[in-house]
Design a protein around this motif. Structure first.
Motif, PDB file in Angstrom:
ATOM      1  N   ALA A  78      -5.300-130.101  16.443  1.00 43.91           N
ATOM      2  CA  ALA A  78      -5.271-130.829  17.712  1.00 43.91           C
ATOM      3  C   ALA A  78      -5.356-132.336  17.499  1.00 43.91           C
ATOM      4  O   ALA A  78      -4.963-133.103  18.372  1.00 43.91           O
ATOM      5  CB  ALA A  78      -6.420-130.375  18.606  1.00 43.91           C
ATOM      6  N   LEU A  91      -1.249-134.650  17.073  1.00 46.83           N
ATOM      7  CA  LEU A  91      -0.265-134.250  18.080  1.00 46.83           C
ATOM      8  C   LEU A  91       1.118-134.730  17.671  1.00 46.83           C
ATOM      9  O   LEU A  91       1.328-135.915  17.422  1.00 46.83           O
ATOM     10  CB  LEU A  91      -0.624-134.846  19.443  1.00 46.83           C
ATOM     11  CG  LEU A  91      -1.903-134.337  20.090  1.00 46.83           C
ATOM     12  CD1 LEU A  91      -2.159-135.092  21.378  1.00 46.83           C
ATOM     13  CD2 LEU A  91      -1.787-132.872  20.371  1.00 46.83           C
ATOM     14  N   ASP A 115       4.181-133.557  19.437  1.00 45.93           N
ATOM     15  CA  ASP A 115       4.991-133.717  20.642  1.00 45.93           C
ATOM     16  C   ASP A 115       4.161-134.113  21.856  1.00 45.93           C
ATOM     17  O   ASP A 115       4.645-134.081  22.976  1.00 45.93           O
ATOM     18  CB  ASP A 115       5.768-132.434  20.923  1.00 45.93           C
ATOM     19  CG  ASP A 115       4.859-131.241  21.132  1.00 45.93           C
ATOM     20  OD1 ASP A 115       3.642-131.394  20.934  1.00 45.93           O
ATOM     21  OD2 ASP A 115       5.370-130.172  21.487  1.00 45.93           O
ATOM     22  N   GLY A 116       2.914-134.480  21.658  1.00 45.36           N
ATOM     23  CA  GLY A 116       2.076-134.944  22.766  1.00 45.36           C
ATOM     24  C   GLY A 116       1.360-133.846  23.519  1.00 45.36           C
ATOM     25  O   GLY A 116       0.745-134.105  24.544  1.00 45.36           O
ATOM     26  N   SER A 117       1.420-132.622  23.032  1.00 47.29           N
ATOM     27  CA  SER A 117       0.740-131.536  23.727  1.00 47.29           C
ATOM     28  C   SER A 117      -0.141-130.765  22.742  1.00 47.29           C
ATOM     29  O   SER A 117       0.100-130.754  21.547  1.00 47.29           O
ATOM     30  CB  SER A 117       1.758-130.584  24.362  1.00 47.29           C
ATOM     31  OG  SER A 117       2.544-129.978  23.368  1.00 47.29           O
ATOM     32  N   TYR A 118      -1.155-130.129  23.281  1.00 47.97           N
ATOM     33  CA  TYR A 118      -2.082-129.351  22.465  1.00 47.97           C
ATOM     34  C   TYR A 118      -1.590-127.921  22.359  1.00 47.97           C
ATOM     35  O   TYR A 118      -0.974-127.383  23.280  1.00 47.97           O
ATOM     36  CB  TYR A 118      -3.482-129.353  23.082  1.00 47.97           C
ATOM     37  CG  TYR A 118      -4.112-130.717  23.085  1.00 47.97           C
ATOM     38  CD1 TYR A 118      -4.647-131.242  21.917  1.00 47.97           C
ATOM     39  CD2 TYR A 118      -4.163-131.485  24.230  1.00 47.97           C
ATOM     40  CE1 TYR A 118      -5.225-132.493  21.894  1.00 47.97           C
ATOM     41  CE2 TYR A 118      -4.735-132.744  24.224  1.00 47.97           C
ATOM     42  CZ  TYR A 118      -5.268-133.238  23.053  1.00 47.97           C
ATOM     43  OH  TYR A 118      -5.823-134.475  23.037  1.00 47.97           O
ATOM     44  N   SER A 119      -1.878-127.306  21.232  1.00 51.45           N
ATOM     45  CA  SER A 119      -1.529-125.903  21.048  1.00 51.45           C
ATOM     46  C   SER A 119      -2.606-125.239  20.199  1.00 51.45           C
ATOM     47  O   SER A 119      -3.380-125.900  19.517  1.00 51.45           O
ATOM     48  CB  SER A 119      -0.170-125.759  20.371  1.00 51.45           C
ATOM     49  OG  SER A 119      -0.219-126.291  19.064  1.00 51.45           O
ATOM     50  N   GLU A 158      -6.461-119.532  27.599  1.00 54.78           N
ATOM     51  CA  GLU A 158      -5.295-120.322  27.981  1.00 54.78           C
ATOM     52  C   GLU A 158      -5.599-121.506  28.888  1.00 54.78           C
ATOM     53  O   GLU A 158      -4.712-122.276  29.199  1.00 54.78           O
ATOM     54  CB  GLU A 158      -4.292-119.417  28.708  1.00 54.78           C
ATOM     55  CG  GLU A 158      -3.715-118.346  27.843  1.00 54.78           C
ATOM     56  CD  GLU A 158      -2.677-117.530  28.578  1.00 54.78           C
ATOM     57  OE1 GLU A 158      -2.365-117.846  29.732  1.00 54.78           O
ATOM     58  OE2 GLU A 158      -2.173-116.581  27.979  1.00 54.78           O
ATOM     59  N   TRP A 206      -6.628-126.698  27.784  1.00 55.58           N
ATOM     60  CA  TRP A 206      -6.713-127.138  26.409  1.00 55.58           C
ATOM     61  C   TRP A 206      -6.820-128.649  26.343  1.00 55.58           C
ATOM     62  O   TRP A 206      -6.061-129.368  26.978  1.00 55.58           O
ATOM     63  CB  TRP A 206      -5.489-126.708  25.628  1.00 55.58           C
ATOM     64  CG  TRP A 206      -5.357-125.228  25.439  1.00 55.58           C
ATOM     65  CD1 TRP A 206      -6.295-124.286  25.676  1.00 55.58           C
ATOM     66  CD2 TRP A 206      -4.208-124.531  24.988  1.00 55.58           C
ATOM     67  NE1 TRP A 206      -5.810-123.041  25.386  1.00 55.58           N
ATOM     68  CE2 TRP A 206      -4.522-123.163  24.957  1.00 55.58           C
ATOM     69  CE3 TRP A 206      -2.944-124.923  24.591  1.00 55.58           C
ATOM     70  CZ2 TRP A 206      -3.625-122.203  24.551  1.00 55.58           C
ATOM     71  CZ3 TRP A 206      -2.050-123.964  24.189  1.00 55.58           C
ATOM     72  CH2 TRP A 206      -2.387-122.616  24.170  1.00 55.58           C
ATOM     73  N   SER A 207      -7.762-129.119  25.575  1.00 55.31           N
ATOM     74  CA  SER A 207      -7.909-130.557  25.364  1.00 55.31           C
ATOM     75  C   SER A 207      -8.603-130.784  24.027  1.00 55.31           C
ATOM     76  O   SER A 207      -9.178-129.866  23.440  1.00 55.31           O
ATOM     77  CB  SER A 207      -8.730-131.198  26.483  1.00 55.31           C
ATOM     78  OG  SER A 207     -10.066-130.767  26.420  1.00 55.31           O
ATOM     79  N   TYR A 208      -8.551-132.007  23.578  1.00 53.11           N
ATOM     80  CA  TYR A 208      -9.205-132.379  22.327  1.00 53.11           C
ATOM     81  C   TYR A 208     -10.701-132.106  22.410  1.00 53.11           C
ATOM     82  O   TYR A 208     -11.288-131.548  21.493  1.00 53.11           O
ATOM     83  CB  TYR A 208      -8.926-133.855  22.046  1.00 53.11           C
ATOM     84  CG  TYR A 208      -9.613-134.383  20.828  1.00 53.11           C
ATOM     85  CD1 TYR A 208      -9.077-134.168  19.571  1.00 53.11           C
ATOM     86  CD2 TYR A 208     -10.793-135.106  20.931  1.00 53.11           C
ATOM     87  CE1 TYR A 208      -9.700-134.646  18.438  1.00 53.11           C
ATOM     88  CE2 TYR A 208     -11.431-135.587  19.801  1.00 53.11           C
ATOM     89  CZ  TYR A 208     -10.878-135.356  18.567  1.00 53.11           C
ATOM     90  OH  TYR A 208     -11.506-135.829  17.455  1.00 53.11           O
TER      91      TYR A 208
END
Length: 108
Positions: free
Chosen positions: A53, A56, A58-62, A74, A77-79
């Motif tokens: 995390a 990043l 593409d600028g999104s979290y996974s 689900e 999601w954040s840092y």
């Protein structure tokens, strides 16, 4: 939360079956290594997810692995969410290691 409950239920069943099988020769310190190993594996998975995390692309979290997905789920999601789950898991793992060592010390 469901994952934590599932792990505790599995550990409880394991402990109960070992108590029934070994009788008075069973010690609680014999069942704690299983719980400690599961906790360390979860901490590693959440740590890998947290490190993923921080970079990043593409600028999104996974979520990088299935164990982290079972724990985090689900929603939102954040840092900070990934960091807090990793920190709590690390604290639990360290506490389990210390508790295992103390129980083993006092049982012998």
């Amino acid at each position: 939360m469901l994952f934590v409950i599932l792990v505790l239920v599995v550990w409880g069943i394991y402990t109960f079956s070992m108590m029934k099988r070994k009788g008075t020769g069973f010690k609680l310190s014999n069942s704690l290594p299983l719980l400690t190993m599961i906790s360390i594996i979860v901490t590693i998975c959440l740590g890998l997810n947290f490190v993923g995390a921080t970079s990043l692309i593409d600028g999104s979290y996974s979520i990088n692995n299935s164990i982290a997905y079972w724990i985090i789920g689900e929603d939102g999601w954040s840092y900070n969410l990934f960091k807090s789950y990793f920190n709590y898991s690390l604290i639990v793992s360290i506490l389990l290691i210390l508790i295992s060592a103390m129980i083993k010390y006092f049982e012998d």
